[in-house]
Design a protein around this motif. Structure first.
Motif, PDB file in Angstrom:
ATOM      1  N   ARG A  11       0.826  -1.202   0.000  1.00 56.99           N
ATOM      2  CA  ARG A  11       0.000   0.000   0.000  1.00 56.99           C
ATOM      3  C   ARG A  11       0.860   1.252   0.000  1.00 56.99           C
ATOM      4  N   HIS A  15       0.680   4.159  -2.781  1.00 52.34           N
ATOM      5  CA  HIS A  15       0.296   5.546  -2.500  1.00 52.34           C
ATOM      6  C   HIS A  15       1.361   6.516  -3.024  1.00 52.34           C
ATOM      7  N   VAL A  40     -12.650  11.206  -3.321  1.00 54.32           N
ATOM      8  CA  VAL A  40     -11.914   9.998  -2.954  1.00 54.32           C
ATOM      9  C   VAL A  40     -12.578   8.764  -3.565  1.00 54.32           C
ATOM     10  N   GLU A  41     -13.916   8.746  -3.524  1.00 52.08           N
ATOM     11  CA  GLU A  41     -14.642   7.601  -4.081  1.00 52.08           C
ATOM     12  C   GLU A  41     -14.408   7.473  -5.582  1.00 52.08           C
ATOM     13  N   GLU A  44     -10.855   6.288  -6.143  1.00 53.80           N
ATOM     14  CA  GLU A  44     -10.766   4.868  -5.753  1.00 53.80           C
ATOM     15  C   GLU A  44     -11.251   3.974  -6.893  1.00 53.80           C
ATOM     16  N   SER A  50      -7.473   0.980  -2.957  1.00 52.41           N
ATOM     17  CA  SER A  50      -8.290   1.163  -1.756  1.00 52.41           C
ATOM     18  C   SER A  50      -8.456   2.636  -1.419  1.00 52.41           C
ATOM     19  N   ARG A  51      -9.489   2.922  -0.660  1.00 51.08           N
ATOM     20  CA  ARG A  51      -9.736   4.298  -0.211  1.00 51.08           C
ATOM     21  C   ARG A  51      -8.574   4.796   0.647  1.00 51.08           C
ATOM     22  N   THR A  53      -5.420   4.011   0.333  1.00 52.36           N
ATOM     23  CA  THR A  53      -4.308   4.371  -0.557  1.00 52.36           C
ATOM     24  C   THR A  53      -4.532   5.742  -1.184  1.00 52.36           C
ATOM     25  N   VAL A  54      -5.764   6.003  -1.629  1.00 52.16           N
ATOM     26  CA  VAL A  54      -6.082   7.313  -2.218  1.00 52.16           C
ATOM     27  C   VAL A  54      -5.868   8.417  -1.192  1.00 52.16           C
ATOM     28  N   ARG A  55      -6.353   8.209   0.016  1.00 53.82           N
ATOM     29  CA  ARG A  55      -6.221   9.237   1.053  1.00 53.82           C
ATOM     30  C   ARG A  55      -4.755   9.489   1.405  1.00 53.82           C
TER      31      ARG A  55
END
Length: 244
Positions: A11, A15, A40-41, A44, A50-51, A53-55
């Motif tokens: 992860r 990222h 974010v959605e 994603e 995954s959410r 990883t985006v964050r």
């Protein structure tokens, strides 16, 4: 035995890759300054990560001051990332000689009685001399290191050029003398950063670099100059006349 990466390590790598992609979207104007980026959605779903990883990727750019998250939701682009100068890659020996005037250099190491490590399977462009002087040099612009050169000069030429080489590139020292340089070529490719690059240019292992293999032969077909030059890709570009 090579350790298997944990889910957390995977992860982390994702990222960082995603942060580079987002940074590039800002740099190219795909995400303009002052506007909101996708949610974010949406990110994603688009990148199939995954959410979390985006964050993590978004927060990395928030820490850089490029993005700002707002209390009522959404993330806004606040500024452009630093854009380094981009040098035009030389496409002739004359341009290579002139290129030396644009950059600063530091010699990290020299050694006598060396032989250029021509890659396996690479067509030998001429006759190898018995020995070469090897130079490891780092090149910079405004104190930012962007290029590492591994250079080889035919050893009998070195005493004649030694004084010049204290302040000049090998190409500058050899100059445009047709008596010394009869043929010169360059081979460009993209290669991953290795440990030497990571140490001296400060880029992650595996990061893509622009590599130039360069060589020059004298009128007798002897290779008098061999170079492996690797650039951080953001610092160089090429232009070609497609009608020539």
């Amino acid at each position: 035995m090579t350790p298997v990466p944990t889910t957390s390590q995977t992860r982390d790598k994702l990222h960082l890759q995603l942060a580079r992609l987002f940074r590039n979207k800002i740099a190219t104007g795909e995400w303009p300054v002052g506007q909101s980026i996708p949610t974010v959605e949406e990110l994603e779903a688009l990148h199939r990560v995954s959410r979390t990883t985006v964050r993590m990727a978004v927060h990395a750019l928030v820490d850089e001051g490029l993005l700002e998250t707002r209390k009522r939701g959404g993330t806004k682009v606040m500024g452009q990332p630093y854009k380094p100068p981009s040098f035009l890659l030389p496409t002739s020996w004359q341009e290579l000689v002139a290129f030396g005037e644009q950059i600063q250099q530091i010699t990290l190491h020299t050694a006598n009685d060396c032989v250029p490590p021509i890659p396996s399977g690479f067509p030998l462009p001429g006759t190898l001399a018995p020995a070469y002087v090897h130079f490891l040099r780092v090149h910079s612009h405004d104190d930012a290191r962007f290029c590492l050169s591994e250079l080889y000069l035919e050893q009998e030429l070195y005493p004649k050029l030694q004084e010049q080489l204290e302040r000049a590139t090998l190409a500058q020292a050899l100059g445009n003398d047709s008596g010394q340089i009869a043929t010169a070529r360059q081979y460009l490719s993209v290669v991953p950063a290795d440990e030497l690059i990571a140490e001296h240019l400060g880029v992650p292992l595996g990061a893509p670099l622009m590599q130039a293999l360069r060589w020059a032969c004298n009128p007798q077909g002897l290779i008098v100059y061999w170079a492996k030059v690797r650039f951080i890709s953001q610092y160089v570009h090429m232009e070609m006349d497609l009608l020539k």
